[in-house]
Scaffold this motif. Structure first.
Motif, PDB file in Angstrom:
ATOM      1  N   ILE A   1       0.853  -1.187   0.000  1.00 36.04           N
ATOM      2  CA  ILE A   1       0.000   0.000   0.000  1.00 36.04           C
ATOM      3  C   ILE A   1       0.890   1.237   0.000  1.00 36.04           C
ATOM      4  CG2 ILE A   1      -1.844  -1.188   1.229  1.00 36.04           C
ATOM      5  CD1 ILE A   1      -1.041   0.418   3.731  1.00 36.04           C
ATOM      6  N   VAL A   2       0.350   2.347  -0.465  1.00 31.73           N
ATOM      7  CA  VAL A   2       1.096   3.604  -0.465  1.00 31.73           C
ATOM      8  C   VAL A   2       0.889   4.303   0.872  1.00 31.73           C
ATOM      9  CG1 VAL A   2       1.303   5.890  -1.525  1.00 31.73           C
ATOM     10  CG2 VAL A   2       0.932   3.864  -2.956  1.00 31.73           C
ATOM     11  N   ASN A   3       1.979   4.793   1.450  1.00 25.44           N
ATOM     12  CA  ASN A   3       1.898   5.549   2.694  1.00 25.44           C
ATOM     13  C   ASN A   3       1.379   6.951   2.374  1.00 25.44           C
ATOM     14  OD1 ASN A   3       2.266   6.945   5.098  1.00 25.44           O
ATOM     15  ND2 ASN A   3       4.211   5.957   5.566  1.00 25.44           N
ATOM     16  N   GLU A   4       0.131   7.194   2.716  1.00 25.85           N
ATOM     17  CA  GLU A   4      -0.507   8.474   2.398  1.00 25.85           C
ATOM     18  C   GLU A   4      -0.201   9.544   3.437  1.00 25.85           C
ATOM     19  OE1 GLU A   4      -1.841   8.886  -0.347  1.00 25.85           O
ATOM     20  OE2 GLU A   4      -2.612   6.952  -1.070  1.00 25.85           O
TER      21      GLU A   4
ATOM     22  N   ILE B   1       5.949   6.252  -1.515  1.00 24.87           N
ATOM     23  CA  ILE B   1       6.563   5.340  -0.560  1.00 24.87           C
ATOM     24  C   ILE B   1       5.565   4.228  -0.261  1.00 24.87           C
ATOM     25  CG2 ILE B   1       7.559   5.088   1.733  1.00 24.87           C
ATOM     26  CD1 ILE B   1       9.221   6.777  -0.225  1.00 24.87           C
ATOM     27  N   HIS B   2       5.976   3.003  -0.546  1.00 26.85           N
ATOM     28  CA  HIS B   2       5.104   1.856  -0.321  1.00 26.85           C
ATOM     29  C   HIS B   2       5.393   1.208   1.037  1.00 26.85           C
ATOM     30  CE1 HIS B   2       4.825   2.316  -4.704  1.00 26.85           C
ATOM     31  NE2 HIS B   2       3.637   1.742  -4.597  1.00 26.85           N
ATOM     32  N   MET B   3       4.378   0.518   1.542  1.00 22.16           N
ATOM     33  CA  MET B   3       4.496  -0.155   2.833  1.00 22.16           C
ATOM     34  C   MET B   3       4.164  -1.633   2.675  1.00 22.16           C
ATOM     35  SD  MET B   3       2.550   2.672   5.227  1.00 22.16           S
ATOM     36  CE  MET B   3       3.322   2.163   6.769  1.00 22.16           C
ATOM     37  N   ALA B   4       4.907  -2.471   3.403  1.00 24.94           N
ATOM     38  CA  ALA B   4       4.663  -3.911   3.422  1.00 24.94           C
ATOM     39  C   ALA B   4       4.353  -4.331   4.849  1.00 24.94           C
ATOM     40  CB  ALA B   4       5.874  -4.669   2.890  1.00 24.94           C
ATOM     41  N   ARG B   5       3.711  -5.468   5.003  1.00 23.40           N
ATOM     42  CA  ARG B   5       3.326  -5.940   6.327  1.00 23.40           C
ATOM     43  C   ARG B   5       4.399  -6.859   6.914  1.00 23.40           C
ATOM     44  NH1 ARG B   5      -1.292  -5.534   8.840  1.00 23.40           N
ATOM     45  NH2 ARG B   5      -2.477  -5.063   6.939  1.00 23.40           N
ATOM     46  N   SER B   6       4.766  -6.579   8.160  1.00 26.09           N
ATOM     47  CA  SER B   6       5.733  -7.408   8.874  1.00 26.09           C
ATOM     48  C   SER B   6       5.107  -8.737   9.269  1.00 26.09           C
ATOM     49  CB  SER B   6       6.213  -6.683  10.135  1.00 26.09           C
ATOM     50  OG  SER B   6       6.831  -7.580  11.030  1.00 26.09           O
ATOM     51  N   ARG B   7       5.854  -9.806   9.098  1.00 28.25           N
ATOM     52  CA  ARG B   7       5.371 -11.114   9.512  1.00 28.25           C
ATOM     53  C   ARG B   7       5.521 -11.293  11.016  1.00 28.25           C
ATOM     54  NH1 ARG B   7       3.124 -14.225   6.532  1.00 28.25           N
ATOM     55  NH2 ARG B   7       3.122 -13.832   4.298  1.00 28.25           N
TER      56      ARG B   7
ATOM     57  N   GLY C   1      11.175   3.918  -4.440  1.00 28.63           N
ATOM     58  CA  GLY C   1      11.513   3.327  -5.727  1.00 28.63           C
ATOM     59  C   GLY C   1      11.580   1.817  -5.765  1.00 28.63           C
ATOM     60  N   VAL C   2      10.926   1.112  -4.821  1.00 32.12           N
ATOM     61  CA  VAL C   2      11.001  -0.357  -4.818  1.00 32.12           C
ATOM     62  C   VAL C   2      10.375  -0.965  -6.072  1.00 32.12           C
ATOM     63  CG1 VAL C   2      11.156  -0.634  -2.324  1.00 32.12           C
ATOM     64  CG2 VAL C   2       8.904  -0.509  -3.419  1.00 32.12           C
ATOM     65  N   GLU C   3       9.505  -0.200  -6.737  1.00 34.15           N
ATOM     66  CA  GLU C   3       8.908  -0.729  -7.972  1.00 34.15           C
ATOM     67  C   GLU C   3       9.946  -0.863  -9.079  1.00 34.15           C
ATOM     68  OE1 GLU C   3       8.047   3.752  -7.845  1.00 34.15           O
ATOM     69  OE2 GLU C   3       8.296   2.072  -6.461  1.00 34.15           O
TER      70      GLU C   3
ATOM     71  N   GLU D   1      16.578   6.695   2.429  1.00 34.54           N
ATOM     72  CA  GLU D   1      15.275   6.253   1.945  1.00 34.54           C
ATOM     73  C   GLU D   1      15.357   5.501   0.632  1.00 34.54           C
ATOM     74  OE1 GLU D   1      15.874  10.254  -0.045  1.00 34.54           O
ATOM     75  OE2 GLU D   1      16.310   9.359   1.898  1.00 34.54           O
ATOM     76  N   GLY D   2      16.560   5.126   0.187  1.00 33.81           N
ATOM     77  CA  GLY D   2      16.674   4.543  -1.142  1.00 33.81           C
ATOM     78  C   GLY D   2      17.445   3.242  -1.194  1.00 33.81           C
ATOM     79  N   THR D   3      17.667   2.766  -2.425  1.00 35.57           N
ATOM     80  CA  THR D   3      18.467   1.570  -2.672  1.00 35.57           C
ATOM     81  C   THR D   3      19.398   1.834  -3.843  1.00 35.57           C
ATOM     82  OG1 THR D   3      16.951   0.550  -4.280  1.00 35.57           O
ATOM     83  CG2 THR D   3      16.540   0.106  -1.940  1.00 35.57           C
ATOM     84  N   VAL D   4      20.518   1.139  -3.867  1.00 35.04           N
ATOM     85  CA  VAL D   4      21.417   1.135  -5.021  1.00 35.04           C
ATOM     86  C   VAL D   4      21.938  -0.279  -5.203  1.00 35.04           C
ATOM     87  CG1 VAL D   4      22.149   3.562  -4.924  1.00 35.04           C
ATOM     88  CG2 VAL D   4      23.368   1.852  -3.563  1.00 35.04           C
TER      89      VAL D   4
END
Length: 269
Positions: A148-151, A162-168, A179-181, A208-211
């Protein structure tokens, strides 16, 4: 004709004056722009370490009896004690079809001068050989329908959603990097120590990013105005894939399940 002491002293004095002036000017520039040349360490909330990543999750479980504890010499080379090296094996498929992979993660903070411990250096240093092209643009596809998008974040601070994922572990939503997409990794095939080709790939988290590049992580992690610096390497290794693309797809499958719990182990940017 001999040089007088004054003639010898004057050029030296000029050099000293210029060096002092340059030093004062540099200090003023650093102060004016609020540049922080030394960085402080920063850690995940509650000091959560990478070893807390779940042993099992849908489709995968920890390979029994295999969890690598590194020697003091290897830890010195790795440059951190906050790491995880764990093998997982696929569940719910026939034995002959089961895939296995190693998840290796390592967290660094307070300095970014240490050369990241990456396969191109440590694998070859251990006697393995690169068996093909090193790719730095391998896509790691995530199932975006699960995010989901963090609104609640100010849009002007980010170039992308910025997207959010659920912790297990906590079952709460956790922010993923920007930019995870378009997430990518560096991937390389290796041979040595056995008949199979081993594929290893990695990317880095910072701020906040990845390389995907060990060279680029310094630019991402070391922001001049920040007091703190950190980065985290996420690495996958498997001999049960046949290409860089397959390794990227495998990494995506795994991250669909545990990316949020990896992000819980780094500072909440």
């Amino acid at each position: 004709m001999k040089s007088s002491p004054i003639m010898v002293f004057v050029p030296l004095l000029i050099c000293i004056v210029l060096l002092v002036a340059a030093g004062l000017g540099f200090s003023q520039v650093v102060g004016y722009f609020d540049i922080h040349l030394s960085k402080k360490p920063i850690y995940a909330p509650d000091g959560l370490r990478l070893s807390s990543i779940p042993d099992s999750f849908p489709g995968w479980e920890k390979l029994p009896g295999i969890e690598e504890a590194m020697s003091a010499e290897v830890l010195e080379e790795l440059g951190t004690t906050n790491y995880l090296s764990r093998w997982y094996v696929e569940t719910g498929v026939a034995d002959e079809e089961r895939r296995a992979f190693q998840l290796h993660t390592a967290y660094y903070t307070g300095t970014i001068d240490t050369v990241p411990h990456v396969p191109e250096r440590c694998f070859t240093g251990g006697g393995m050989q690169i068996a093909g092209e090193t790719r730095r643009d391998v896509r790691v596809p995530l199932d975006m329908s699960r995010l989901i998008v963090n609104e609640g974040l100010p849009e002007e601070l980010f170039d992308k959603a910025i997207h959010m994922a659920r912790s297990r572990v906590t079952h709460t939503r956790v922010n993923l990097p920007e930019g995870v997409e378009e997430l990518q990794m560096t991937a390389t095939p290796y041979v040595g120590g056995g008949p199979d080709t081993i594929w290893a790939g990695y990317f880095f988290l910072a701020n906040e990013g990845t390389v995907a590049s060990a060279d680029d992580v310094r630019l991402l992690a070391f922001e001049l105005q920040d007091d703190y610096a950190y980065y985290c390497k996420i690495q996958f290794m498997s001999s049960d894939v046949d290409s860089a693309e397959e390794l990227g797809e495998l990494a995506g499958e795994v991250l669909d399940e545990i990316f949020a719990d990896i992000m819980r182990c780094v500072p909440d940017w």
